[in-house]
Motif scaffolding. Sequence first.
Motif, PDB file in Angstrom:
ATOM      1  N   TYR A   1      18.347 -53.599  44.340  1.00 24.00           N
ATOM      2  CA  TYR A   1      18.513 -52.451  43.441  1.00 24.00           C
ATOM      3  C   TYR A   1      17.866 -51.191  44.034  1.00 24.00           C
ATOM      4  O   TYR A   1      18.474 -50.113  44.057  1.00 24.00           O
ATOM      5  CB  TYR A   1      17.905 -52.780  42.083  1.00 24.00           C
ATOM      6  N   LEU A   2      16.646 -51.334  44.532  1.00 27.23           N
ATOM      7  CA  LEU A   2      15.946 -50.180  45.101  1.00 27.23           C
ATOM      8  C   LEU A   2      16.702 -49.629  46.295  1.00 27.23           C
ATOM      9  O   LEU A   2      16.775 -48.414  46.500  1.00 27.23           O
ATOM     10  CB  LEU A   2      14.528 -50.576  45.524  1.00 27.23           C
ATOM     11  N   HIS A   3      17.263 -50.549  47.067  1.00 27.11           N
ATOM     12  CA  HIS A   3      18.020 -50.128  48.231  1.00 27.11           C
ATOM     13  C   HIS A   3      19.193 -49.247  47.823  1.00 27.11           C
ATOM     14  O   HIS A   3      19.464 -48.225  48.446  1.00 27.11           O
ATOM     15  CB  HIS A   3      18.517 -51.366  48.977  1.00 27.11           C
ATOM     16  N   LYS A   4      19.882 -49.683  46.770  1.00 22.79           N
ATOM     17  CA  LYS A   4      21.025 -48.890  46.292  1.00 22.79           C
ATOM     18  C   LYS A   4      20.557 -47.574  45.678  1.00 22.79           C
ATOM     19  O   LYS A   4      21.221 -46.558  45.762  1.00 22.79           O
ATOM     20  CB  LYS A   4      21.814 -49.680  45.248  1.00 22.79           C
ATOM     21  N   LEU A   5      19.410 -47.653  45.045  1.00 22.58           N
ATOM     22  CA  LEU A   5      18.882 -46.489  44.337  1.00 22.58           C
ATOM     23  C   LEU A   5      18.514 -45.372  45.302  1.00 22.58           C
ATOM     24  O   LEU A   5      18.586 -44.194  44.970  1.00 22.58           O
ATOM     25  CB  LEU A   5      17.643 -46.913  43.550  1.00 22.58           C
ATOM     26  N   ARG A   6      18.127 -45.777  46.487  1.00 20.13           N
ATOM     27  CA  ARG A   6      17.627 -44.810  47.448  1.00 20.13           C
ATOM     28  C   ARG A   6      18.650 -43.713  47.733  1.00 20.13           C
ATOM     29  O   ARG A   6      18.302 -42.579  48.008  1.00 20.13           O
ATOM     30  CB  ARG A   6      17.250 -45.538  48.748  1.00 20.13           C
ATOM     31  N   ASP A   7      19.919 -44.106  47.648  1.00 20.10           N
ATOM     32  CA  ASP A   7      20.957 -43.126  47.934  1.00 20.10           C
ATOM     33  C   ASP A   7      21.219 -42.191  46.760  1.00 20.10           C
ATOM     34  O   ASP A   7      21.871 -41.181  46.893  1.00 20.10           O
ATOM     35  CB  ASP A   7      22.267 -43.839  48.286  1.00 20.10           C
ATOM     36  N   ARG A   8      20.724 -42.607  45.627  1.00 14.32           N
ATOM     37  CA  ARG A   8      21.032 -41.834  44.423  1.00 14.32           C
ATOM     38  C   ARG A   8      19.768 -41.205  43.872  1.00 14.32           C
ATOM     39  O   ARG A   8      18.672 -41.655  44.104  1.00 14.32           O
ATOM     40  CB  ARG A   8      21.607 -42.757  43.354  1.00 14.32           C
ATOM     41  N   LYS A   9      19.947 -40.182  43.108  1.00 10.55           N
ATOM     42  CA  LYS A   9      18.786 -39.636  42.407  1.00 10.55           C
ATOM     43  C   LYS A   9      18.667 -40.322  41.061  1.00 10.55           C
ATOM     44  O   LYS A   9      19.656 -40.630  40.418  1.00 10.55           O
ATOM     45  CB  LYS A   9      18.993 -38.130  42.193  1.00 10.55           C
ATOM     46  N   THR A  10      17.447 -40.558  40.643  1.00  7.54           N
ATOM     47  CA  THR A  10      17.278 -41.086  39.296  1.00  7.54           C
ATOM     48  C   THR A  10      17.360 -39.912  38.336  1.00  7.54           C
ATOM     49  O   THR A  10      16.361 -39.335  37.926  1.00  7.54           O
ATOM     50  CB  THR A  10      15.916 -41.789  39.146  1.00  7.54           C
ATOM     51  N   ALA A  11      18.593 -39.610  38.007  1.00 12.41           N
ATOM     52  CA  ALA A  11      18.862 -38.361  37.297  1.00 12.41           C
ATOM     53  C   ALA A  11      18.170 -38.291  35.944  1.00 12.41           C
ATOM     54  O   ALA A  11      17.700 -37.244  35.533  1.00 12.41           O
ATOM     55  CB  ALA A  11      20.367 -38.202  37.123  1.00 12.41           C
ATOM     56  N   ASN A  12      18.111 -39.437  35.280  1.00  8.18           N
ATOM     57  CA  ASN A  12      17.638 -39.411  33.902  1.00  8.18           C
ATOM     58  C   ASN A  12      16.125 -39.443  33.753  1.00  8.18           C
ATOM     59  O   ASN A  12      15.609 -39.142  32.694  1.00  8.18           O
ATOM     60  CB  ASN A  12      18.208 -40.604  33.138  1.00  8.18           C
TER      61      ASN A  12
END
Lengths: 175, 231
Positions: free
Chosen positions: A71-82
């Motif tokens: 999950y963290l790996h995938k998250l790295r590409d995205r911003k935690t917008a919320n």
Amino acid sequence: MRWPGTKRKIEQLVQAHYAALYRFAFRLSGAASEAEDLTQEAFCQAQAKFGQLRDVHKARGWLFAILRNVYLHKLRDRKTANAVALDDVGDIPDRLPEPLPDIEPQRLQVVLGEIPESFRTPLILFYFEDFSYRDIAEQLEVPLGTVMSRLARAKAFLKARLLVPVAANAARGEE
Amino acid sequence: MDCTTVRTLLGFARAGELDDAERGALQQHLDACADCAAHSQSEQRFDDALAAAMPRVPVPSGLKTRVLIALTQARRPRPWPWLAAAAASLLAVGLGWYLWFRPAAELDYAQAAWEVDVKTAATPEKVEELFRERGFAIQAPREFNFELLDSFDDVEFQGRRVPRLTFLFRGDRDNRASLAHVYVLSTSHFQGQDYRESTATHQIEVRVRGDFIYFIIYNGSSLEPFLRPAV
Ligand SMILES: [Zn+2]
């Protein structure tokens, strides 16, 4: 490399843990399709490095840690917008309303989505999987005190967001 | 012990990090201080409510099967080397309507989890019935010898799940086993016509039968060994 019996053992792990792992993934990611991807990917990685599982009684925690890493790996590409600052919780009632209203699972998901991952994960693990603080500290590789303080802050945030009247939430400009 | 300390210790108590003496002192305070006792109970109720809500997540049906399939796929990225080669050469050919069947990346050679032991159930009717239970109304390729049916499953094919039957012929005159995959495609999903192609490594044959197209890919010199002997 795998050795004989791995296939059967990993299938036993699937049998025993797939539902819990999926629920964990769902609470982490907030989306069914992503949760399913995470679950599959976690098991595939577990299969690939099955030899690293030393103690089969710790399989559950091991699988959860793998899933979180995916999950963290995938998250790295995205911003935690919320994610909002956890200090921005408003007033936390010292005493809760009587009787305590049911916590609606979907509402819970919305609020979980607002919490940064490093706070959200220990929270989910603690409430959902009955991991002890020590288990969580081990899994996240942070000191016990850190787990406790993160849990306390995340919980305070949840409490403020879940238990304040809906009108007050609306006033915060969400939903 | 003052109330602030007690509030902190409550956290440690939940973590199971208090020794007997500390637990005793905490309990003593809670017995005497209504405020802290109420706070403690309130926390406990919130914990219980969260613990009840957290796992209430519906698990999608079929998830376990899909995980097992993913694991099987991960275990055997190239289960049939000759077929992988075949898929690659199919891409290279790329002719006309035949592009419809361009299977390169989409072909899924994983063994689906619901494969059954067909040795006890190898008739076209039985296979059709089992596929019907899975939501596939198909006509089994009756010209094949179902005693040679090795397995069947539904696989990804050009963006659709389609039934696939695998026939295994153990040894011809050269004493070499050969394998035939039959993809059962509905004419409402795919267009095609009878077709045949032969390469050094494999053969392709397309047979259109009523509402179905049998896309057959096999090795060996002829499809003959897989077919029902003519009476
Ligand atoms: Zn007190």
